[in-house]
Design an enzyme around this catalytic site. Structure first.
Site, PDB file in Angstrom:
ATOM      1  N   ASN A 157       0.814  -1.217   0.000  1.00 55.07           N
ATOM      2  CA  ASN A 157       0.000   0.000   0.000  1.00 55.07           C
ATOM      3  C   ASN A 157       0.846   1.265   0.000  1.00 55.07           C
ATOM      4  O   ASN A 157       0.349   2.360   0.221  1.00 55.07           O
ATOM      5  CB  ASN A 157      -0.939   0.009   1.212  1.00 55.07           C
ATOM      6  CG  ASN A 157      -2.067  -0.991   1.066  1.00 55.07           C
ATOM      7  OD1 ASN A 157      -2.483  -1.310  -0.037  1.00 55.07           O
ATOM      8  ND2 ASN A 157      -2.554  -1.498   2.194  1.00 55.07           N
ATOM      9  N   HIS A 161       3.111   2.396   2.076  1.00 51.70           N
ATOM     10  CA  HIS A 161       3.509   3.066   3.315  1.00 51.70           C
ATOM     11  C   HIS A 161       4.252   2.063   4.191  1.00 51.70           C
ATOM     12  O   HIS A 161       4.302   0.872   3.889  1.00 51.70           O
ATOM     13  CB  HIS A 161       2.317   3.699   4.044  1.00 51.70           C
ATOM     14  CG  HIS A 161       1.252   2.738   4.448  1.00 51.70           C
ATOM     15  ND1 HIS A 161      -0.055   3.108   4.677  1.00 51.70           N
ATOM     16  CD2 HIS A 161       1.268   1.396   4.659  1.00 51.70           C
ATOM     17  CE1 HIS A 161      -0.767   2.063   5.007  1.00 51.70           C
ATOM     18  NE2 HIS A 161       0.010   1.005   5.022  1.00 51.70           N
ATOM     19  N   CYS A 191       3.453   6.725   7.874  1.00 50.05           N
ATOM     20  CA  CYS A 191       4.871   7.059   7.779  1.00 50.05           C
ATOM     21  C   CYS A 191       5.341   6.712   6.373  1.00 50.05           C
ATOM     22  O   CYS A 191       5.103   5.603   5.887  1.00 50.05           O
ATOM     23  CB  CYS A 191       5.675   6.271   8.821  1.00 50.05           C
ATOM     24  SG  CYS A 191       7.409   6.742   8.912  1.00 50.05           S
TER      25      CYS A 191
END
Length: 375
Positions: free
Chosen positions: A269, A271, A306
């Site tokens: 995804n 991240h 993040c």
């Protein structure tokens, strides 16, 4: 693909040792990184102990799949399947040498990775897409993905290198907010519950990176695979999985600054994978605790994504231990925990992951540690 037929006992044991597996000599499906089929005549089968045998009715079905050629190759090699009612999924894993730490037992990151793996395999087994983490048809159409909001893991006994564990998982609706996935971990040799976990997931738009409520269309697509009645890995009232985590202020005692995601830390995804945060949290733990204690419970609240270019600070401080009751043994339904330890043997800590640049909160956590068992 390697195939051994009509081999004697010595040849078979050597072949199995090369593959790093101990198993019955029938051509059923194994969870191997490299496809290998070992076949021997019935008269040459060695007398293996129960702990060396990874065999069940589910695996017999796996043998039939291999012989018939039905299903994907991964399905035929995987030691997992839906339960009889189709509302949960069980899979067996052998703890590998690269999955253990200095104590020769599985690390908490290994446990978390296996939870994620069995959750994804459950989703695939009911027909969800392999392009993301359990995305339904409507979600893919609208570019929606699941992201972790909270993870709570309790480990009562760490499996050692070469141990076989069985993990059962199921998911349930959390209304418009998201969905919940629970797990029960067992020692396959003894049937002992060695851990439990629960998590909450919310929907995010993959393009805008904004959270989105779960629509009726999406709920209808996955509710058919959920238990009809509420089933919880932690059925006890006031269990630790529900406990709120206070934000750690600037009076932290321990820190590890300037942590940066590696390319390998990014998931499908785009991240940082949620398991990476566990490693970052543990980086700021004091060494004296690492030397004398082992992680018993970890709870993480995920506050923001993040990205690869972010630089992260890991902060830790002790938390006051409340009461004297701690988990060390399992009794009751779903591994319901009830035991006592001296409170001086248990330590609790609060954790904060934040951006180094502006101090934005990424993740807050709590860990509980017990004295390492005598070896």
């Amino acid at each position: 693909m390697l195939k051994l037929s009509s081999c004697n006992v010595t040849d078979q044991r050597q072949a199995l040792a090369q593959c790093r597996f101990l198993a019955p000599p029938a051509p059923f499906s194994f969870r191997w990184r490299t496809p290998v089929v070992v076949s021997c005549s019935p008269s040459s089968r060695p007398n293996l102990s129960p702990l060396q045998v990874v065999l069940s009715g589910q695996q017999q079905a796996g043998m039939e799949l291999v012989e018939s050629g039905s299903g994907s190759l991964a399905d035929r090699l995987r030691l997992g399947s839906l339960t009889e009612d189709g509302l949960s999924y069980k899979e067996k894993f052998i703890v590998r040498c690269y999955e253990v730490g200095i104590n020769k037992t599985a690390t908490v990151e290994t446990i978390a990775n296996l939870l994620q793996e069995v959750g994804c395999n459950h989703a695939q087994s009911v027909g969800y897409s392999t392009d993301g983490f359990a995305t339904t048809r409507t979600m893919r159409k609208l570019h929606l993905i699941w992201v972790t909001a909270r993870m709570h893991i309790e480990i009562y006994k760490y499996p050692a290198w070469s141990d076989v564990i069985e993990i059962e998982t199921w998911c349930q609706s959390e209304g418009r907010i998201g969905t919940r996935r629970d797990w029960i971990l067992k020692d396959f040799g003894t049937g002992e519950v060695i851990g439990r976990a629960t998590s909450k997931w919310v929907m995010m738009n993959q393009d805008t990176r904004r959270l989105q409520k779960v629509s009726d269309d999406v709920r209808e697509e996955y509710l058919v695979f959920c238990p009809r009645e509420l089933r919880l890995a932690f059925p006890e009232e006031n269990n630790n999985s529900l406990k709120k985590i206070a934000k750690l202020d600037d009076s932290f005692q321990y820190s590890r600054l300037g942590l940066m995601p590696r390319r390998a830390d990014l998931d499908m995804n785009q991240h940082v994978n949620n398991v990476t945060y566990i490693g970052w949290v543990l980086e700021s733990m004091p060494q004296e605790i690492i030397d004398t204690h082992e992680l018993q419970t970890i709870t993480l609240d995920y506050r923001r994504e993040c990205q690869q270019d972010d630089v992260v600070d890991s902060l830790t401080s002790p938390e006051q231990v409340e009461g004297t009751e701690k988990v060390s043994a399992i009794h009751g339904t779903n591994g319901s925990a009830a035991a006592r330890e001296d409170k001086q043997d248990c330590r609790q800590f609060l954790h904060l992951l934040r951006l180094s640049s502006d101090g934005q909160e990424i993740n807050r956590g709590r860990t509980e540690w017990r004295k390492k068992p005598a070896r």
